[in-house]
Design a protein around this motif. Structure first.
Motif, short mmCIF file in Angstrom:
data_model
loop_
_atom_site.label_atom_id
_atom_site.label_comp_id
_atom_site.label_asym_id
_atom_site.label_seq_id
_atom_site.Cartn_x
_atom_site.Cartn_y
_atom_site.Cartn_z
N GLY A 118 -30.61 -30.28 111.02
CA GLY A 118 -30.73 -31.63 110.49
C GLY A 118 -31.49 -31.72 109.19
N LEU A 119 -31.76 -32.96 108.79
CA LEU A 119 -32.45 -33.27 107.55
C LEU A 119 -33.84 -33.82 107.86
N TRP A 120 -34.80 -33.41 107.06
CA TRP A 120 -36.15 -33.96 107.16
C TRP A 120 -36.51 -34.57 105.82
N GLY A 121 -36.61 -35.89 105.80
CA GLY A 121 -37.03 -36.60 104.60
C GLY A 121 -38.25 -37.43 104.94
N ASP A 122 -38.10 -38.75 104.96
CA ASP A 122 -39.17 -39.60 105.47
C ASP A 122 -39.32 -39.44 106.97
N ARG A 123 -38.23 -39.06 107.64
CA ARG A 123 -38.24 -38.81 109.08
C ARG A 123 -37.13 -37.82 109.41
N TRP A 124 -37.11 -37.37 110.65
CA TRP A 124 -36.19 -36.32 111.12
C TRP A 124 -34.85 -36.94 111.50
N ALA A 125 -33.77 -36.35 110.98
CA ALA A 125 -32.42 -36.80 111.30
C ALA A 125 -31.60 -35.59 111.73
N PRO A 126 -31.50 -35.32 113.04
CA PRO A 126 -30.71 -34.17 113.52
C PRO A 126 -29.22 -34.44 113.38
N LEU A 127 -28.56 -33.72 112.48
CA LEU A 127 -27.14 -33.95 112.23
C LEU A 127 -26.27 -33.43 113.36
N HIS A 128 -26.54 -32.19 113.80
CA HIS A 128 -25.74 -31.53 114.83
C HIS A 128 -26.68 -30.87 115.83
N ALA A 129 -26.19 -30.68 117.04
CA ALA A 129 -27.03 -30.12 118.09
C ALA A 129 -27.36 -28.65 117.87
N SER A 130 -26.68 -27.99 116.94
CA SER A 130 -26.95 -26.58 116.64
C SER A 130 -26.43 -26.26 115.25
N ILE A 131 -26.81 -25.10 114.73
CA ILE A 131 -26.29 -24.64 113.45
C ILE A 131 -24.78 -24.40 113.56
N HIS A 191 -21.00 -39.68 108.23
CA HIS A 191 -22.18 -38.98 107.72
C HIS A 191 -23.33 -39.99 107.60
N ASN A 192 -24.23 -39.94 108.57
CA ASN A 192 -25.34 -40.90 108.63
C ASN A 192 -26.69 -40.26 108.32
N GLY A 193 -26.69 -38.97 107.97
CA GLY A 193 -27.95 -38.24 107.84
C GLY A 193 -28.92 -38.82 106.83
N GLU A 194 -28.47 -39.06 105.61
CA GLU A 194 -29.37 -39.57 104.59
C GLU A 194 -29.84 -40.98 104.93
N ALA A 195 -28.97 -41.79 105.52
CA ALA A 195 -29.37 -43.14 105.91
C ALA A 195 -30.45 -43.09 106.98
N GLU A 196 -30.40 -42.08 107.86
CA GLU A 196 -31.35 -41.98 108.95
C GLU A 196 -32.67 -41.34 108.53
N VAL A 205 -21.99 -43.08 104.98
CA VAL A 205 -20.74 -42.64 104.37
C VAL A 205 -19.77 -42.25 105.47
N ALA A 206 -18.52 -42.67 105.34
CA ALA A 206 -17.45 -42.24 106.24
C ALA A 206 -16.32 -41.67 105.40
N LEU A 207 -15.75 -40.56 105.85
CA LEU A 207 -14.58 -39.97 105.22
C LEU A 207 -13.43 -40.03 106.23
N VAL A 208 -12.34 -40.66 105.83
CA VAL A 208 -11.18 -40.83 106.71
C VAL A 208 -10.05 -39.95 106.18
N TYR A 209 -9.66 -38.95 106.97
CA TYR A 209 -8.58 -38.03 106.61
C TYR A 209 -7.34 -38.49 107.37
N SER A 210 -6.39 -39.11 106.69
CA SER A 210 -5.26 -39.73 107.36
C SER A 210 -3.94 -39.03 107.04
N GLY A 211 -2.91 -39.34 107.84
CA GLY A 211 -1.60 -38.74 107.66
C GLY A 211 -1.53 -37.31 108.16
#
Length: 220
Positions: A118-131, A191-196, A205-211
């Motif tokens: 995860g990311l550590w900025g002002d606070r801890w934001a675990p992106l994924h449960a593992s590497i 992608h909520n890491g920086e917001a958290e 941020v959301a990325l939508v891969y369509s079709g």
């Protein structure tokens, strides 16, 4: 620990999906890094618990020196995966760096007390449960970008309120703050890491891969 070699001699850790193994084989490079085992006595003397040191040593042996393409939202890094001296976490327990950033940013990439990436900025934001979840997310980004007919980038309220009715979570990315969702013909990455990790307002941020066809949706 099992490591398989690709045609270029890059070690590929076991336990990954076929998609992630292929991604590392074609886009990963392994740089030489030093083992952390020689630092054990020094770190023990500085109060780092032995089991925490062992976690950092295992991470270094399994992932150390791995260079992978950046994520579309976290372009800054890690430059390559590499552990360093563990330190007490603000959330309790111990964590250690996951690798230095490619550029100067206001957060660090860390391996959390329970193995989260995860990311550590002002606070801890675990992106994924593992590497492994982070690597699976990178591989899925590359796969979806290649096969999608259209990629739509959403910010702020649009990203936060994107309708996920009829979607199911993509389990292999082990999403926590960041998640992936699979629908009938599209994949959505939230992608909520920086917001958290920042106390100030940072848009989600959301990325939508369509079709996507069946191969584009799964590609395992």
């Amino acid at each position: 620990m099992n490591l398989n070699l690709n045609l270029h001699g890059t070690a590929i850790p076991d336990g990954l999906s076929r998609r992630a193994r292929s991604f590392i084989a074609h886009h990963g490079v392994r740089a030489d890094v030093a083992s952390l085992e020689p630092y054990r006595e020094q770190w023990l003397a500085q109060g780092v618990p032995g089991d925490v040191i062992s976690r950092a040593v295992v991470y270094q042996d399994r992932w150390g020196g791995m260079v992978l393409p950046p994520a579309p939202v976290y372009e800054s890094g890690p430059r390559y995966l590499c552990a360093d001296m563990p330190e007490p976490s603000d959330e309790g327990g111990w964590w250690f760096p996951a690798g230095d950033q490619r550029a100067s940013v206001a957060f660090s990439f860390m391996i959390g007390p329970n193995g989260e990436f995860g990311l550590w900025g002002d606070r801890w934001a675990p992106l994924h449960a593992s590497i492994e979840g982070w690597v699976e997310s990178l591989a899925l980004t590359h796969h979806a970008s290649y096969w999608a007919e259209q990629v739509t980038r959403l910010h702020g309220d649009e990203a936060k309120s994107f309708p996920l009715d009829g979607f199911e979570p993509v389990e292999e990315v082990q999403g926590m703050v960041d998640t992936w969702w699979r629908g009938p013909d599209s994949l959505v990455a939230l992608h909520n890491g920086e917001a958290e990790c920042f106390s100030r307002g940072v848009p989600r941020v959301a990325l939508v891969y369509s079709g996507l066809d069946e191969w584009g949706l799964h590609g395992q």
